[in-house]
Design a protein around this motif. Sequence first.
Motif, PDB file in Angstrom:
ATOM      1  N   GLU A   8       0.831  -1.203   0.000  1.00  0.00           N
ATOM      2  CA  GLU A   8       0.000   0.000   0.000  1.00  0.00           C
ATOM      3  C   GLU A   8       0.871   1.262   0.000  1.00  0.00           C
ATOM      4  OE1 GLU A   8      -3.716   0.039   1.719  1.00  0.00           O
ATOM      5  OE2 GLU A   8      -3.884   2.215   1.666  1.00  0.00           O
ATOM      6  N   TYR A   9       1.923   1.258   0.799  1.00  0.00           N
ATOM      7  CA  TYR A   9       2.818   2.430   0.786  1.00  0.00           C
ATOM      8  C   TYR A   9       3.460   2.584  -0.592  1.00  0.00           C
ATOM      9  CZ  TYR A   9       2.199   2.755   5.806  1.00  0.00           C
ATOM     10  OH  TYR A   9       1.647   2.892   7.063  1.00  0.00           O
ATOM     11  N   GLU A  10       3.841   1.473  -1.199  1.00  0.00           N
ATOM     12  CA  GLU A  10       4.485   1.561  -2.513  1.00  0.00           C
ATOM     13  C   GLU A  10       3.527   2.140  -3.561  1.00  0.00           C
ATOM     14  OE1 GLU A  10       7.923  -1.875  -1.898  1.00  0.00           O
ATOM     15  OE2 GLU A  10       6.043  -2.425  -2.892  1.00  0.00           O
ATOM     16  N   GLN A  11       2.267   1.762  -3.460  1.00  0.00           N
ATOM     17  CA  GLN A  11       1.282   2.350  -4.387  1.00  0.00           C
ATOM     18  C   GLN A  11       1.151   3.860  -4.161  1.00  0.00           C
ATOM     19  OE1 GLN A  11      -2.239   0.039  -3.701  1.00  0.00           O
ATOM     20  NE2 GLN A  11      -1.279  -1.839  -4.468  1.00  0.00           N
ATOM     21  N   ARG A  12       1.174   4.252  -2.897  1.00  0.00           N
ATOM     22  CA  ARG A  12       1.072   5.687  -2.590  1.00  0.00           C
ATOM     23  C   ARG A  12       2.272   6.441  -3.177  1.00  0.00           C
ATOM     24  NH1 ARG A  12      -0.646   5.363   3.856  1.00  0.00           N
ATOM     25  NH2 ARG A  12      -2.632   4.289   3.508  1.00  0.00           N
ATOM     26  N   ILE A  13       3.449   5.840  -3.035  1.00  0.00           N
ATOM     27  CA  ILE A  13       4.661   6.474  -3.563  1.00  0.00           C
ATOM     28  C   ILE A  13       4.564   6.571  -5.084  1.00  0.00           C
ATOM     29  CG2 ILE A  13       7.164   6.174  -3.861  1.00  0.00           C
ATOM     30  CD1 ILE A  13       6.444   7.059  -1.061  1.00  0.00           C
ATOM     31  N   TYR A  38       1.496   9.258   5.625  1.00  0.00           N
ATOM     32  CA  TYR A  38       0.879   8.619   4.456  1.00  0.00           C
ATOM     33  C   TYR A  38       1.921   7.945   3.574  1.00  0.00           C
ATOM     34  CZ  TYR A  38      -2.183   8.185   0.346  1.00  0.00           C
ATOM     35  OH  TYR A  38      -2.912   7.708  -0.709  1.00  0.00           O
ATOM     36  N   LEU A  39       3.078   8.580   3.446  1.00  0.00           N
ATOM     37  CA  LEU A  39       4.095   8.075   2.525  1.00  0.00           C
ATOM     38  C   LEU A  39       5.002   7.013   3.139  1.00  0.00           C
ATOM     39  CD1 LEU A  39       5.140  11.451   0.856  1.00  0.00           C
ATOM     40  CD2 LEU A  39       3.645   9.687  -0.098  1.00  0.00           C
ATOM     41  N   THR A  40       5.109   6.997   4.470  1.00  0.00           N
ATOM     42  CA  THR A  40       6.086   6.099   5.103  1.00  0.00           C
ATOM     43  C   THR A  40       5.547   5.313   6.293  1.00  0.00           C
ATOM     44  OG1 THR A  40       6.853   7.711   6.755  1.00  0.00           O
ATOM     45  CG2 THR A  40       7.904   7.791   4.572  1.00  0.00           C
ATOM     46  N   GLY A  41       4.425   5.741   6.849  1.00  0.00           N
ATOM     47  CA  GLY A  41       3.926   5.147   8.084  1.00  0.00           C
ATOM     48  C   GLY A  41       4.406   5.882   9.337  1.00  0.00           C
ATOM     49  N   TYR A  42       5.317   6.844   9.188  1.00  0.00           N
ATOM     50  CA  TYR A  42       5.915   7.484  10.365  1.00  0.00           C
ATOM     51  C   TYR A  42       4.853   8.069  11.303  1.00  0.00           C
ATOM     52  CZ  TYR A  42       8.636  10.126  13.604  1.00  0.00           C
ATOM     53  OH  TYR A  42       9.159  10.592  14.788  1.00  0.00           O
ATOM     54  N   ASP A  43       4.964   7.705  12.558  1.00  0.00           N
ATOM     55  CA  ASP A  43       3.938   8.098  13.517  1.00  0.00           C
ATOM     56  C   ASP A  43       4.563   8.434  14.862  1.00  0.00           C
ATOM     57  OD1 ASP A  43       1.559   8.519  14.831  1.00  0.00           O
ATOM     58  OD2 ASP A  43       1.235   6.388  15.241  1.00  0.00           O
ATOM     59  N   GLY A  44       5.050   9.638  15.005  1.00  0.00           N
ATOM     60  CA  GLY A  44       5.569  10.085  16.303  1.00  0.00           C
ATOM     61  C   GLY A  44       5.184  11.542  16.520  1.00  0.00           C
ATOM     62  N   VAL A  53      10.132  14.040   5.003  1.00  0.00           N
ATOM     63  CA  VAL A  53      10.250  12.866   4.145  1.00  0.00           C
ATOM     64  C   VAL A  53      10.626  13.376   2.766  1.00  0.00           C
ATOM     65  CG1 VAL A  53       8.876  11.125   2.915  1.00  0.00           C
ATOM     66  CG2 VAL A  53       8.753  11.284   5.408  1.00  0.00           C
ATOM     67  N   LEU A  54      11.622  12.740   2.156  1.00  0.00           N
ATOM     68  CA  LEU A  54      12.023  13.093   0.792  1.00  0.00           C
ATOM     69  C   LEU A  54      11.586  11.979  -0.161  1.00  0.00           C
ATOM     70  CD1 LEU A  54      15.716  14.335   1.368  1.00  0.00           C
ATOM     71  CD2 LEU A  54      13.628  15.728   1.198  1.00  0.00           C
ATOM     72  N   VAL A  55      10.972  12.370  -1.267  1.00  0.00           N
ATOM     73  CA  VAL A  55      10.623  11.410  -2.322  1.00  0.00           C
ATOM     74  C   VAL A  55      11.344  11.870  -3.583  1.00  0.00           C
ATOM     75  CG1 VAL A  55       8.776  10.355  -3.685  1.00  0.00           C
ATOM     76  CG2 VAL A  55       8.329  11.065  -1.317  1.00  0.00           C
ATOM     77  N   SER A  56      12.208  10.998  -4.116  1.00  0.00           N
ATOM     78  CA  SER A  56      12.943  11.347  -5.333  1.00  0.00           C
ATOM     79  C   SER A  56      12.507  10.413  -6.463  1.00  0.00           C
ATOM     80  CB  SER A  56      14.444  11.209  -5.106  1.00  0.00           C
ATOM     81  OG  SER A  56      15.125  11.383  -6.341  1.00  0.00           O
ATOM     82  N   LEU A  57      12.348  10.995  -7.643  1.00  0.00           N
ATOM     83  CA  LEU A  57      11.946  10.169  -8.790  1.00  0.00           C
ATOM     84  C   LEU A  57      12.962   9.073  -9.066  1.00  0.00           C
ATOM     85  CD1 LEU A  57      10.524  12.654 -11.461  1.00  0.00           C
ATOM     86  CD2 LEU A  57       9.283  11.210  -9.837  1.00  0.00           C
ATOM     87  N   ALA A 147       4.852  22.742  -3.965  1.00  0.00           N
ATOM     88  CA  ALA A 147       4.149  21.447  -4.035  1.00  0.00           C
ATOM     89  C   ALA A 147       3.189  21.370  -2.851  1.00  0.00           C
ATOM     90  CB  ALA A 147       5.163  20.313  -3.988  1.00  0.00           C
ATOM     91  N   ASN A 148       2.566  22.509  -2.592  1.00  0.00           N
ATOM     92  CA  ASN A 148       1.858  22.681  -1.328  1.00  0.00           C
ATOM     93  C   ASN A 148       0.878  21.573  -0.938  1.00  0.00           C
ATOM     94  OD1 ASN A 148       1.313  24.165   1.040  1.00  0.00           O
ATOM     95  ND2 ASN A 148      -0.671  24.680   0.164  1.00  0.00           N
ATOM     96  N   THR A 149      -0.053  21.233  -1.795  1.00  0.00           N
ATOM     97  CA  THR A 149      -1.024  20.193  -1.411  1.00  0.00           C
ATOM     98  C   THR A 149      -0.908  18.983  -2.331  1.00  0.00           C
ATOM     99  OG1 THR A 149      -2.692  21.354  -2.713  1.00  0.00           O
ATOM    100  CG2 THR A 149      -2.711  21.756  -0.343  1.00  0.00           C
ATOM    101  N   LEU A 150       0.262  18.800  -2.924  1.00  0.00           N
ATOM    102  CA  LEU A 150       0.436  17.690  -3.856  1.00  0.00           C
ATOM    103  C   LEU A 150       0.062  16.349  -3.223  1.00  0.00           C
ATOM    104  CD1 LEU A 150       3.294  17.202  -6.406  1.00  0.00           C
ATOM    105  CD2 LEU A 150       2.657  15.315  -4.916  1.00  0.00           C
ATOM    106  N   VAL A 151       0.629  16.047  -2.064  1.00  0.00           N
ATOM    107  CA  VAL A 151       0.323  14.748  -1.426  1.00  0.00           C
ATOM    108  C   VAL A 151      -1.102  14.746  -0.876  1.00  0.00           C
ATOM    109  CG1 VAL A 151       1.007  13.103   0.376  1.00  0.00           C
ATOM    110  CG2 VAL A 151       2.757  14.283  -0.964  1.00  0.00           C
ATOM    111  N   ASN A 152      -1.570  15.907  -0.392  1.00  0.00           N
ATOM    112  CA  ASN A 152      -2.965  15.973   0.070  1.00  0.00           C
ATOM    113  C   ASN A 152      -3.914  15.503  -1.028  1.00  0.00           C
ATOM    114  OD1 ASN A 152      -1.205  18.005   1.354  1.00  0.00           O
ATOM    115  ND2 ASN A 152      -2.970  18.452   2.631  1.00  0.00           N
ATOM    116  N   TRP A 153      -3.662  15.920  -2.266  1.00  0.00           N
ATOM    117  CA  TRP A 153      -4.528  15.515  -3.379  1.00  0.00           C
ATOM    118  C   TRP A 153      -4.354  14.045  -3.720  1.00  0.00           C
ATOM    119  CZ3 TRP A 153      -8.718  17.919  -5.064  1.00  0.00           C
ATOM    120  CH2 TRP A 153      -8.864  19.289  -4.795  1.00  0.00           C
ATOM    121  N   VAL A 154      -3.169  13.510  -3.513  1.00  0.00           N
ATOM    122  CA  VAL A 154      -2.978  12.058  -3.709  1.00  0.00           C
ATOM    123  C   VAL A 154      -3.805  11.292  -2.674  1.00  0.00           C
ATOM    124  CG1 VAL A 154      -1.282  10.174  -3.603  1.00  0.00           C
ATOM    125  CG2 VAL A 154      -0.680  12.335  -4.729  1.00  0.00           C
ATOM    126  N   ARG A 155      -3.981  11.904  -1.490  1.00  0.00           N
ATOM    127  CA  ARG A 155      -4.699  11.244  -0.389  1.00  0.00           C
ATOM    128  C   ARG A 155      -6.213  11.240  -0.556  1.00  0.00           C
ATOM    129  NH1 ARG A 155      -2.417  14.880   4.208  1.00  0.00           N
ATOM    130  NH2 ARG A 155      -4.446  14.399   5.086  1.00  0.00           N
TER     131      ARG A 155
END
Lengths: 390, 390
Positions: A8-13, A38-44, A53-57, A147-155
């Motif tokens: 699921e995380y890989e699909q999100r990425i 959302y991208l990694t599971g990180y929860d603290g 979190v960095l996402v590189s193509l 890239a303000n709401t880029l991941v928000n829109w993916v969510r």
Amino acid sequence: MAAFTKEEYEQRIERTKAAMNERGIDLLFISQPANMNYLTGYDGWSFYVHQCVLVSLDQKEPMWLGRGMDANGARITTYLPDDCIRQYADDYVQSTVKHPMHFIADVIKEKGWDKKRIGVEMDQFYFTHRNYVELEKSLPDATFVDANTLVNWVRIIKSEAELEFMRAAGKVAIKVMDAAVANINVGSRECDAAAAIAAAQYSGTEEYAGDYPAIVPLMMAGEATKTPHLTWSGKRYTADEAVLLELSGVYKHYHAPIARTIFLGKNPPKLMQDTARTVIDGLKATLDFIKPGVTGEEVEAEWRRAISHSTVVKEARLGYSIGLNYPPDWGEQTISLRPGDKTVVKPNMALHLIPGIWYDDVGFEVDASIRITETGYESLYEYPVEIFLK
Amino acid sequence: MAAFTKEEYEQRIERTKAAMNERGIDLLFISQPANMNYLTGYDGWSFYVHQCVLVSLDQKEPMWLGRGMDANGARITTYLPDDCIRQYADDYVQSTVKHPMHFIADVIKEKGWDKKRIGVEMDQFYFTHRNYVELEKSLPDATFVDANTLVNWVRIIKSEAELEFMRAAGKVAIKVMDAAVANINVGSRECDAAAAIAAAQYSGTEEYAGDYPAIVPLMMAGEATKTPHLTWSGKRYTADEAVLLELSGVYKHYHAPIARTIFLGKNPPKLMQDTARTVIDGLKATLDFIKPGVTGEEVEAEWRRAISHSTVVKEARLGYSIGLNYPPDWGEQTISLRPGDKTVVKPNMALHLIPGIWYDDVGFEVDASIRITETGYESLYEYPVEIFLK
């Protein structure tokens, strides 16, 4: 120990990278806590210091970068391999001479990403102006784009696994509002009612452990019912006082907000009763209208039409997208139900409709937390829609 | 309905203006929620949208600017006259075409402050990079300077009234840790313990209503004890598990943090016992050393000296200033007890010393929340300093 499967995380990425590609972004710098999760599971609860979190193509996995003492937290809660977790020394924290962005820029250079087009979340809390300044200074060959709401829109479209979490949150929401209705009584203290509500939120159900909401209980009584975002005090509830409640059930950071209104007496003011009738009917008409294919502004227009026979005025947006979130907001910052929003409603979006009314002398709140189905909507919970008389 | 007297707020404004004068700042733009509260009394969970307090050298009262629906909240919770409260329309919220900074810039122009030197909090969450960009664009004749922790430093010496709030928070802290110790047992769920803790935090004591902490309960069990900022799940506690707790009592947003360690068994690992002994003795020696006149780095050096006979290593800062705060952090971002901090400790500062140790196989936490007196320190609460065996 991440909340979802690695797949699921890989699909999100993958979907995030597609959005980056579309916008010509090579490297994404994410500091919004829900997006990091959302991208990694990180929860603290470490978002009070700088982290990202960095996402590189050009790299399969994203990277988590944060404070040294939180790196083990990333190891425990994310699906990331150890070489994707990088930690800065503690003397970067709130220093007047060093800044965590210097460390992050060094990693970006080490990875050869310093001449890339870097997307940053320019209007998200947790990405300060100083972050931008230090990154720009440290990476003179990079180009920065918003890239303000880029991941928000993916969510915005929820997976089946996410919807299960939201339905669990809906089950918690019922217990939360039950606790509120049971504990708000003439003579009891607001803070004791808040305690019962928080206990229900954190405890959850036997099956689903609760979690902390992105917004603490909002609970306005008496004079405070003319505004929506106050909390509680040691004041005791008095007879014939209205109490507005905006709460949420939460499961693993997924929200099912629930808002209702209590009146501590048998005879609410006529204006309150009339407002409640109009709002409840208007909300029902709006929900009946919602289905895939309509736009955000069309939903709001239907609400406006449905209450047009009345004197009720609602200037604020009618609702917004919900799902995963951390303080300070459970709104997703994507679709807003208001004039101008051309977002087309699609299956597996989740919306919170909250036609709250805050007049100077009376307030009324009710809501609906829903998932869009193929043909209409599914409620995340069933709860009576009325003024609760006590 | 503000928490303090008008006179107290006026004194705070006076000291803030003196700091502005020193740094050549004409107009201060404050968006950090604790700073907004400190200057005006404003107390609403509305910091998930853009808002600010403006302090101008040429105007007696500060101004509150925020979202329309929150203006009544400002009327209820601040000491400000109505003409110092300004509200923007709802279509500014999370819009792609308008930005709340445009509204705020318009007010700044109307007041004739647009050619001034404007101080903004460049590295505070809630002041995004976009805020800066839009302000700069809208106010081309202004000069922007960094006023990042200006108000934080004004806050560092607490008034008598504030100290009363912190002592009240200390009374709540005892109830909070009592709830934790009573409810963390083999077989019980982490989330149910969290519920009991939150209920104690919100409820407070009979005399003092509790409030929400700036950091939710941090409660790491088992493997999670190797990191300090995780929360809870539905997992049941198991025998011979350690549980690290970093909690807080809160009264009207003033904090008395309290951290302790539980071991669910009779025989904690030897490394944990040894670490506890070293840390407890080291903390005591450090507290005995603290008094007006010593610096932040001298306090930390004393801690380092006191544990130098042991193998305990603590890389992170030993502590920091506390007081009023909102999520995401109860730290004040002023004094940090670590090498390089030359801040001189003065009477009526309040500090949180938290020598937490998070090894890969064992963790231990204990702390002290104190006020500096004329000759030493006063504890905000008395609570046993030991590993709680259960």
